[in-house]
Design an enzyme around this catalytic site. Sequence first.
Site, short mmCIF file in Angstrom:
data_model
loop_
_atom_site.label_atom_id
_atom_site.label_comp_id
_atom_site.label_asym_id
_atom_site.label_seq_id
_atom_site.Cartn_x
_atom_site.Cartn_y
_atom_site.Cartn_z
N CYS A 75 0.88 -1.17 0.00
CA CYS A 75 0.00 0.00 0.00
C CYS A 75 0.91 1.22 0.00
O CYS A 75 1.61 1.46 0.99
CB CYS A 75 -0.90 0.00 1.24
SG CYS A 75 -1.93 1.48 1.39
N HIS A 161 -2.21 -4.84 -10.33
CA HIS A 161 -2.87 -3.67 -10.94
C HIS A 161 -3.17 -3.90 -12.41
O HIS A 161 -2.32 -4.39 -13.14
CB HIS A 161 -1.97 -2.43 -10.80
CG HIS A 161 -1.88 -1.93 -9.38
ND1 HIS A 161 -2.74 -0.98 -8.87
CD2 HIS A 161 -1.06 -2.29 -8.36
CE1 HIS A 161 -2.43 -0.78 -7.60
NE2 HIS A 161 -1.43 -1.55 -7.26
N GLU A 210 -10.12 0.41 -6.09
CA GLU A 210 -9.20 -0.47 -5.39
C GLU A 210 -9.81 -1.83 -5.04
O GLU A 210 -10.99 -1.91 -4.62
CB GLU A 210 -8.72 0.17 -4.07
CG GLU A 210 -7.71 1.26 -4.25
CD GLU A 210 -6.97 1.54 -2.96
OE1 GLU A 210 -6.77 0.59 -2.17
OE2 GLU A 210 -6.59 2.70 -2.74
N CYS A 219 -4.43 6.28 -4.63
CA CYS A 219 -3.85 4.94 -4.50
C CYS A 219 -2.39 5.04 -4.91
O CYS A 219 -2.10 5.32 -6.08
CB CYS A 219 -4.60 3.95 -5.39
SG CYS A 219 -3.94 2.26 -5.32
N GLY A 222 -1.31 2.30 -7.14
CA GLY A 222 -2.03 2.51 -8.40
C GLY A 222 -1.39 3.59 -9.25
O GLY A 222 -1.27 3.46 -10.47
N1 LIG Z 1 -6.35 -2.11 -2.34
C1 LIG Z 1 -4.94 -2.52 -2.47
C2 LIG Z 1 -4.18 -2.23 -1.17
C3 LIG Z 1 -4.09 -0.73 -0.86
C4 LIG Z 1 -3.38 0.03 -1.93
C5 LIG Z 1 -3.54 1.56 -1.91
N2 LIG Z 1 -4.32 2.13 -0.86
C6 LIG Z 1 -2.19 2.26 -2.09
O1 LIG Z 1 -2.03 3.40 -1.63
O2 LIG Z 1 -1.30 1.65 -2.75
C7 LIG Z 1 -4.88 -4.03 -2.79
O3 LIG Z 1 -5.83 -4.74 -2.47
O4 LIG Z 1 -3.86 -4.45 -3.37
#
Ligand SMILES: N[C@H](CCC[C@H](N)C(=O)O)C(=O)O
Length: 279
Positions: A75, A161, A210, A219, A222
């Site tokens: 994250c 991703h 997400e 994100c 992301g």
């Molecule tokens: N939802 C993401 C985890 C959080 C990523 C996001 N909040 C960031 O800042 O990278 C997943 O399931 O891989």
Amino acid sequence: MGLKFAKMHGLGNDFMVVDAISQSFAPDAQTVRRLADRHFGVGFDQLLLVEKPTREDVLFRYRIFNADGSEVQNCGNGARCFARFVYDRGLTDQREIPVETAAGKLVLYIEDDGWVRVNMGQPRFAPHALPFDVPTEQARYDLEVLGQTVEIGAVSLGNPHAMLRVSSVNDAPVEQLGPAIESHPQFPERVNVGFAEVVDRQHVKLRVYERGAGETLACGTGATAAMVMLRRWGLVDDEVTVSLPGGDLRIRWSGDPQEPVWMSGPAEWVFTGELCDAN
Ligand SMILES: N[C@H](CCC[C@H](N)C(=O)O)C(=O)O
């Protein structure tokens, strides 16, 4: 005495952060979901745990749970808040902070201007790294979803991703395609879904649906994934500002898959709290 926690955010992607070294806290998925609820709990996109490391070459273990209770590998916005938390709380006096995640080692750097820079490691394009069920690795894939064919890029930053290029993020079909691609059968562990608009070679606008949290205001992984895929497609330069609904991140990558990707951005405290014993 209930569990003490901090509420923090990175560009509006918000977190409950818990020092699980000085406190005993090992939540199951149901507990995470309850705490994530914005009416019955604390409310957050992800829960971040600060734990003792299990390897010698890092200072902490960094664990991440989505609002749906799923534990994940990385994250980016959370990593910046993690660095701020452990430094401001005096858990370390180092401003270069190596941490262990489920995806491996990340190094977090607290900069003089208060921003945090993160070595996000090398991007991994091999489909099995996501995982993504396709026969061969390609720069672009045609994905059948909701009766249409969409072109995506796919990359792992430790977490998976998929990214689509759109002409305008404001008009992007995030509500329709986001959930449909997140749970697409070709992504057995689901996937985060980015919708990227190339403004110019140094500026991208992005919205992210997400995995396990829905559309967030930002994100970090992301933004990193979008820059990497657009760089691989030859549409952006080595340094890019990625503008998300919650604000801007700076992403830097040479385009060499052997080189790490660097993400820089803010990390903010909101409040500290203590759960009532009933929780
Ligand atoms: N939802 C993401 C985890 C959080 C990523 C996001 N909040 C960031 O800042 O990278 C997943 O399931 O891989």
